[in-house]
Enzyme design. Structure first.
Site, short mmCIF file in Angstrom:
data_model
loop_
_atom_site.label_atom_id
_atom_site.label_comp_id
_atom_site.label_asym_id
_atom_site.label_seq_id
_atom_site.Cartn_x
_atom_site.Cartn_y
_atom_site.Cartn_z
N GLN A 146 -24.84 -5.01 -4.85
CA GLN A 146 -25.75 -5.58 -5.84
C GLN A 146 -26.50 -4.50 -6.61
O GLN A 146 -27.36 -4.82 -7.42
CB GLN A 146 -26.76 -6.53 -5.16
CG GLN A 146 -26.13 -7.73 -4.49
CD GLN A 146 -25.55 -8.74 -5.48
OE1 GLN A 146 -25.84 -8.72 -6.67
NE2 GLN A 146 -24.71 -9.64 -4.98
N LYS A 170 -17.92 -7.96 -8.87
CA LYS A 170 -19.34 -8.14 -9.19
C LYS A 170 -19.77 -7.20 -10.31
O LYS A 170 -20.94 -7.20 -10.71
CB LYS A 170 -20.20 -7.88 -7.95
CG LYS A 170 -20.02 -8.93 -6.85
CD LYS A 170 -20.92 -8.61 -5.68
CE LYS A 170 -20.55 -9.37 -4.43
NZ LYS A 170 -20.89 -10.79 -4.50
N CYS A 211 -24.86 -16.54 1.92
CA CYS A 211 -24.34 -15.62 2.94
C CYS A 211 -25.43 -14.73 3.53
O CYS A 211 -25.15 -13.59 3.91
CB CYS A 211 -23.20 -14.76 2.40
SG CYS A 211 -21.80 -15.69 1.81
C1 LIG Z 1 -25.16 -7.69 -0.90
C2 LIG Z 1 -23.73 -8.10 -0.73
N1 LIG Z 1 -22.98 -7.51 0.20
C3 LIG Z 1 -21.70 -7.82 0.39
C4 LIG Z 1 -21.09 -8.79 -0.36
C5 LIG Z 1 -19.65 -9.09 -0.10
O1 LIG Z 1 -18.86 -8.82 -1.20
P1 LIG Z 1 -17.34 -9.25 -1.19
O2 LIG Z 1 -17.34 -10.70 -0.88
O3 LIG Z 1 -16.87 -8.95 -2.56
O4 LIG Z 1 -16.65 -8.45 -0.15
C6 LIG Z 1 -21.83 -9.46 -1.34
C7 LIG Z 1 -21.27 -10.50 -2.19
O5 LIG Z 1 -20.90 -11.58 -1.83
C8 LIG Z 1 -23.18 -9.10 -1.52
O6 LIG Z 1 -23.94 -9.71 -2.44
#
Ligand SMILES: Cc1ncc(COP(=O)(O)O)c(C=O)c1O
Lengths: 157, 436
Positions: B229, B252, B392
């Protein structure tokens, strides 16, 4: 798709004034369910007299759809047999998972027909089912985790 | 009960935002932002924290790569293989440059989640990989430290690593204001690794990285930064931050899905055993056993995602062309406006910092009397895409005694009028559910 089609007055009424809220004793089976996508929770208890559902009590934390669905559930199953309740549940699940393509069984579902609009929002289907999943699980646990050990498991009958 | 037609109908402002970004020009590159949703409502996309939209330039680059240069990279010597490998490696070096690193420090993964898992599995593999890997080996008595504000991606893999190795998981708590509580935990010689977010995906909180790194180093612990982020939203220099590992996801930051990055200090990547093994990651293979290529290849087993890497390289070019400093300033101003606007709506409670000091553009809140799901549904009916739920970060929500929040998150293409539409939509959700 109008918001009102999903949030029918009946649903909002049950949300504001839920039926049979709170956890009561005696009960014969209890279930705790969570919706892993949103964290909503319900603890639900069933009390039986023989084959008849005499009470459903619950403590829930969730959105209007899940709260109202659980409240309507209690209206539909209390005073009926376990078998009838399960077939009502089958009709409800069929309607809710039908993406709006399934004609609801109005006789079986009565107030629960109001949830037909929810079927068009796949993300909310789990909300509407949370209480029913808890009910099914609680019935399966009768004789296992109740406050009253007298009641034999449902499948033993 | 009807939804007021004017709420959410506000169109994107024309031309430059007061913050100086020409959002009209930027938005013209993102076709999806001009579509309508539900009942002909212009889309107001406030869910870039989950995934960002991709500009035409990224989509064109992927297509051009596939139409002209596609081949398996790091295999074969024909012209296409050469061109594909060059494109793949050029993308790596541009992405590395964005975060102040060099190509050799950057491993391509599927996403940030895989990057973290790569480190945790390399660490458990080290137990059986030989004595030279002892520095990565955990066991009973050792500790891994995380924070209570982590995304599940930076929590569950560490829980699993601890379960597999017998190590103990500990964590820094979070204050009522949504800041990291540095007093809640003391590291010790037992601490082997500290993993923490660079910016909370729920609250926007930016923890004090320098202090966390200093404390970890003091006890000889490794650090892993979840930069998912932060990298898309402002300038980040990973070597300057002094972390040992960092991860971020392409989807992202205007790039494709299916591509992410693990950054590691070269010396560590060189010393760490592999996670996935197979083709492309080897140096020499015999029936009796094999030796492995130096990093980053050692951690990229199999034919990798190629057009996705190329697309991410172009996403980085796009971000650079706009300017990471200007993007950060723009998003800060949107965040300020959202915080101020929501503060005016009675019964709205922000989860996390209510000022923009050490804070990024994720704004999560609850509305008294309206469950997050229901608020989100009203917003959705007005064309606003926000996230509802625990995003999450379930333990963080539990920390605040709530099951779900509404989250708006911003990116470079969002406008002030979209923020205003959010505030109007929250008013409308209260009206719809009869909460005054
Ligand atoms: C702070 C943070 N860490 C990890 C993730 C995991 O990213 P990804 O699902 O692309 O592996 C996300 C997004 O969902 C996130 O916002």
């Amino acid at each position: 798709m109008q918001l009102q089609q999903m949030y029918q007055e009946i649903i909002l009424d049950h949300y504001r004034n839920p039926h049979r809220q709170g956890l009561r004793e005696p009960f014969h089976g209890e279930s705790f369910q969570v919706n892993p996508t949103c964290g909503d929770e319900v603890t639900l208890r069933v009390a039986l007299d023989g084959d008849t559902v005499t009470d459903v009590s619950y403590d829930a934390m969730g959105c209007s759809i899940s709260q109202a669905a659980t409240s309507v559930l209690t209206d539909l199953v209390v005073g009926r047999t376990v078998g009838d309740s399960m077939s009502t549940m089958d009709s409800f699940v069929e309607m809710i998972q039908g993406r709006g393509q399934v004609e609801p069984d109005e006789d079986a579902l009565s107030d629960a027909v109001a949830f037909a609009g929810v079927a068009k929002y796949p993300a909310r289907v789990k909300c509407a089912l949370l209480g029913w999943m808890a009910f099914k699980d609680a019935v399966g646990r009768v004789g296992e985790n109740g406050s009253d050990a007298e009641q034999p498991p449902v499948e033993a009958r | 009960m009807t939804v007021a037609p004017e709420a959410g109908r506000m169109l994107a402002s024309t031309g430059a935002e007061p913050t100086g970004l020409d959002t009209e020009k930027i938005r013209a590159d993102f076709a999806i932002l001009s579509r309508t949703v539900r009942e002909q409502r212009p889309l107001v996309y406030l869910d870039s924290g989950a995934t960002s939209q991709r500009p035409r330039q990224v989509l064109d680059a992927e297509r051009a790569f596939l139409e002209h240069h596609n081949a398996a990279v790091h295999r074969g010597a024909h012209q296409l293989a050469e061109e594909a490998t060059d494109a793949y490696e050029a993308a790596r070096s541009r992405i590395a440059e964005l975060v102040g690193a060099t190509s050799d420090d950057l491993v391509f993964t599927k996403n940030a989640t895989e990057g973290i898992n790569l480190v945790t599995y390399a660490m458990s593999n080290s137990a059986t990989a030989g004595p030279e890997f002892a520095r990565f080996t955990l066991g009973p008595g050792d500790e891994v430290v995380v924070t209570e504000m982590e995304h599940h991606a930076n929590l569950v893999p560490w829980q699993e690593l601890c379960r597999r190795t017998g190590a103990t998981l500990r964590w820094y708590g979070v204050t009522d204001q949504g800041r990291l509580d540095l007093d809640s935990l003391r590291l010790s010689e037992a601490t082997k690794l500290v993993a923490f977010t660079h910016q909370s995906n729920v609250m926007g909180t930016v923890p004090p990285v320098d202090e966390l790194v200093r404390r970890a180093r003091e006890v000889g612990a490794l650090t892993l930064l979840d930069a998912c982020q932060s990298v898309p939203h402002g300038p980040v220099n990973l070597p300057d931050l002094g972390v040992d590992f960092a991860v971020f996801s392409g989807h992202k930051m205007l790039g494709p899905s299916g591509i992410g990055v693990l950054y590691g200090r070269r010396e560590l990547l060189e010393a760490m055993p592999p996670f996935l093994t197979g083709g492309s990651m080897i140096e020499m293979v015999r029936m009796e056993g094999s030796s492995y290529a130096p990093p980053p290849q050692r951690f990229e087993a199999g034919v990798p995602m190629t057009s996705q890497a190329v697309g991410l390289g172009v996403a980085v070019d796009y971000l650079n062309a706009v300017g990471m400093d200007r993007i950060a300033a723009h998003e800060r101003s949107l965040t300020e406006r959202a915080l101020a606007g929501l503060a005016e709506v009675g019964g709205v409670h922000i989860i996390g910092p209510t000022d923009t000091e050490h804070r990024g553009g994720a704004v999560s809140f609850v509305v008294d009397g309206v469950h997050a799901h229901d608020a989100g549904q009203v917003l959705d009916s007005l064309g606003l895409a926000v996230r509802v739920g625990h995003h999450c970060a379930w333990p963080l929500h539990r920390r605040f005694g709530i099951a779900a929040t509404v989250r708006a998150s911003f990116a470079l293409y969002n406008t002030e009028s979209e923020v205003d539409a959010l505030v109007a939509g929250v008013h409308e959700s209260k009206r719809f559910f009869g909460v005054s």
